[in-house]
Design a protein around this motif. Structure first.
Motif, PDB file in Angstrom:
ATOM      1  N   ALA A  70      10.173   4.101   4.616  1.00  0.00           N
ATOM      2  CA  ALA A  70      10.031   5.273   4.072  1.00  0.00           C
ATOM      3  C   ALA A  70      10.390   5.537   2.734  1.00  0.00           C
ATOM      4  O   ALA A  70      11.076   4.488   1.938  1.00  0.00           O
ATOM      5  N   ALA A  71      10.229   6.421   2.077  1.00  0.00           N
ATOM      6  CA  ALA A  71      10.832   6.987   0.658  1.00  0.00           C
ATOM      7  C   ALA A  71      12.106   6.320   0.326  1.00  0.00           C
ATOM      8  O   ALA A  71      12.434   6.050  -0.635  1.00  0.00           O
ATOM      9  N   LEU A  88       5.575   8.431  -0.397  1.00  0.00           N
ATOM     10  CA  LEU A  88       6.238   8.859   0.796  1.00  0.00           C
ATOM     11  C   LEU A  88       6.544   7.825   1.518  1.00  0.00           C
ATOM     12  O   LEU A  88       7.626   7.653   2.421  1.00  0.00           O
ATOM     13  N   TYR A  89       5.472   6.882   1.940  1.00  0.00           N
ATOM     14  CA  TYR A  89       5.665   5.445   2.507  1.00  0.00           C
ATOM     15  C   TYR A  89       5.121   4.339   1.954  1.00  0.00           C
ATOM     16  O   TYR A  89       4.171   4.621   1.160  1.00  0.00           O
ATOM     17  N   ARG A  90       5.520   3.239   2.204  1.00  0.00           N
ATOM     18  CA  ARG A  90       4.961   2.155   1.874  1.00  0.00           C
ATOM     19  C   ARG A  90       4.573   1.041   2.926  1.00  0.00           C
ATOM     20  O   ARG A  90       5.605   0.920   3.866  1.00  0.00           O
ATOM     21  N   PHE A 104       0.819  -1.218   0.071  1.00  0.00           N
ATOM     22  CA  PHE A 104      -0.105  -0.065   0.188  1.00  0.00           C
ATOM     23  C   PHE A 104       0.823   1.185  -0.019  1.00  0.00           C
ATOM     24  O   PHE A 104       1.481   1.505   1.178  1.00  0.00           O
ATOM     25  N   SER A 105       0.950   1.908  -1.029  1.00  0.00           N
ATOM     26  CA  SER A 105       2.002   3.148  -1.291  1.00  0.00           C
ATOM     27  C   SER A 105       1.055   4.174  -1.037  1.00  0.00           C
ATOM     28  O   SER A 105      -0.019   4.469  -1.546  1.00  0.00           O
ATOM     29  N   ILE A 106       1.615   5.303  -0.192  1.00  0.00           N
ATOM     30  CA  ILE A 106       1.057   6.563   0.323  1.00  0.00           C
ATOM     31  C   ILE A 106       1.967   7.591  -0.444  1.00  0.00           C
ATOM     32  O   ILE A 106       3.246   7.874  -0.466  1.00  0.00           O
TER      33      ILE A 106
END
Length: 114
Positions: free
Chosen positions: A86-87, A66-68, A55-57
């Motif tokens: 984190a990225a 930004l986050y996974r 789930f990537s944000i």
């Protein structure tokens, strides 16, 4: 014939990949919704890969995530199936309990200067 049918089901299962279940998505979307409401995040993507679900944000849809939030069942017995990355690729939190892992994304209350 029966052998061919089971082979087809096995290929279809491999093609589908790992996925988040409804309870997991509910927890993830709860955190995501709070961050969207605060204006920090704007978009997401879900990938179901052969060995993990991601789930990537995103802050904006045209950027890198930004986050996974990753679910890797293969690591469930060792470090835990869930992780927040984190990225930069740095693993912020890893564990067996998704709700605890998601706490890495909750920044909590902040002091606002007037």
């Amino acid at each position: 014939m029966a052998g061919g049918e089971s082979y087809g089901a096995e290929v279809a299962a491999r093609r589908e990949g790992i996925a988040f279940d409804r309870a997991e998505l509910s927890q993830i979307l709860s955190v995501y919704g709070r961050m969207v409401a605060s204006g920090e995040w704007r978009d997401y993507a879900i990938d179901m890969l052969r060995e993990k679900a991601v789930f990537s944000i995103f802050r904006r849809s045209s950027e890198m995530p930004l986050y996974r939030i990753e679910k890797t069942p293969k690591l469930a017995r060792r470090q835990g199936a869930y992780s927040v990355v984190a990225a930069t690729g740095l693993i912020l939190k890893r564990g067996h309990d998704l709700s605890r892992v998601l706490r890495a994304l909750d920044k909590g209350l902040r002091v606002v200067k007037a």
